[in-house]
Motif scaffolding. Structure first.
Motif, PDB file in Angstrom:
ATOM      1  N   THR A  48     -52.132  13.773  -6.075  1.00  0.00           N
ATOM      2  CA  THR A  48     -52.052  13.225  -7.425  1.00  0.00           C
ATOM      3  C   THR A  48     -52.000  11.700  -7.428  1.00  0.00           C
ATOM      4  O   THR A  48     -52.664  11.039  -8.242  1.00  0.00           O
ATOM      5  N   GLU A  49     -51.223  11.114  -6.527  1.00  0.00           N
ATOM      6  CA  GLU A  49     -51.047   9.660  -6.514  1.00  0.00           C
ATOM      7  C   GLU A  49     -52.321   8.915  -6.123  1.00  0.00           C
ATOM      8  O   GLU A  49     -52.424   7.708  -6.361  1.00  0.00           O
ATOM      9  N   ASP A  50     -53.289   9.624  -5.544  1.00  0.00           N
ATOM     10  CA  ASP A  50     -54.531   8.968  -5.125  1.00  0.00           C
ATOM     11  C   ASP A  50     -55.632   9.022  -6.175  1.00  0.00           C
ATOM     12  O   ASP A  50     -56.630   8.297  -6.071  1.00  0.00           O
ATOM     13  N   SER A  96     -49.267  16.183 -14.913  1.00  0.00           N
ATOM     14  CA  SER A  96     -49.599  14.821 -14.506  1.00  0.00           C
ATOM     15  C   SER A  96     -51.084  14.683 -14.229  1.00  0.00           C
ATOM     16  O   SER A  96     -51.721  13.704 -14.655  1.00  0.00           O
TER      17      SER A  96
END
Length: 284
Positions: free
Chosen positions: A57-59, A86
């Motif tokens: 997700t953070e990428d 998210s």
């Protein structure tokens, strides 16, 4: 010019689904395919246990922001399994970043099958998916997902045209311009799909003979072929037929070979025919 797609899906390292299906199918059809992986799994989750899972997700947004800084544009953005609220929010923002007047957003609202919401999601997740579908030009739910988007109880088939067309009318409130329903059949022994143009209020159906068994990854195969047809300037009716025929052929090869259904379907040996369609479009 060659058309370009941004495909936002997970990667199952074994088991033919998600990006390991979308990338070769779209590429074979002559479409440049860029990817944003949402997660990496050792296998898909259908029938396997003990699989590894890496959330990415953070990428997702940094990848998209880098693309934006390079001035990249896309004729289509194509989403599949999104595993969290998210990710829904991030992908919605990516739609806003890259949507152009003539580009296409295709959302496959992967949430469930056979009347059940996938266990990874809570009961409110379909409401978040509805918001994402509001930004789509084309959505491709199966019957289970259509019921989830509408907050309705799932119904077993065979279906009537009145029921299918009622689903289309109610789903048109989600905002998509075109809706394709998979897993549609009006009588035992057949399986296919139906499409609806929300503006023209036109419905089309296409069926093939049903092949025994349950096969993983067929929704990803279908949606990827459908998009390849649409980007190669086929009408929705032509793309629907192409997707049903291609998916049925992949299932038939898998059935004939008696391979483990968990491994996905043999779509690879149909790519030559798909490549011919892409080549014919480029030469037209």
């Amino acid at each position: 010019m060659q058309k370009r797609v941004a495909a936002i899906h997970d990667i199952s390292c074994f088991g033919r689904c998600s990006l390991t299906v979308a990338l070769p199918i779209l590429s074979a059809a002559g479409i440049e395919t860029s990817i944003i992986p949402t997660a990496v799994l050792s296998t898909h989750t259908g029938g396997f246990t003990g699989y590894t899972f890496k959330d990415l997700t953070e990428d997702i947004l940094p990848i998209a922001e880098h693309w934006k800084s390079l001035g990249l544009t896309f004729e289509a953005i194509y989403t599949g399994y999104l595993g969290s609220y998210s990710q829904l929010d991030i992908v919605s923002h990516i739609f806003d970043m890259f949507k152009e007047k003539d580009s296409m957003i295709l959302v496959d609202p992967v949430m469930g099958d056979n009347g059940r919401l996938y266990t990874a999601f809570d009961e409110d997740f379909p409401k978040g998916m509805v918001k994402l579908c509001e930004k789509a030009d084309v959505i491709v739910p199966n019957i289970t997902e259509a019921a989830l988007l509408l907050g309705e109880d799932y119904r077993e088939g065979p279906y009537t045209t009145e029921y299918i067309e009622g689903l289309f009318t109610r789903l048109s409130g989600c905002g998509a311009k075109k809706i394709v329903l998979t897993g549609v059949y009006l009588q035992e022994g057949q399986m296919g799909a139906a499409a609806y143009d929300c503006g023209r209020k036109e419905v089309s159906y296409y069926f093939r003979e049903k092949i025994p068994g349950m096969y993983h990854g067929t929704g990803d195969v279908f949606s990827s072929v459908l998009l390849s047809g649409l980007l190669n300037d086929q009408s929705m009716e032509e793309a629907l037929k192409l997707a049903v025929d291609f998916t049925t052929g992949a299932i038939q090869r898998t059935y004939d070979d008696k391979t483990d259904n968990r491994y996905g379907v043999n779509f690879e040996q149909g790519l030559v025919d798909l490549a011919r369609i892409g080549s014919a479009h480029r030469n037209s």
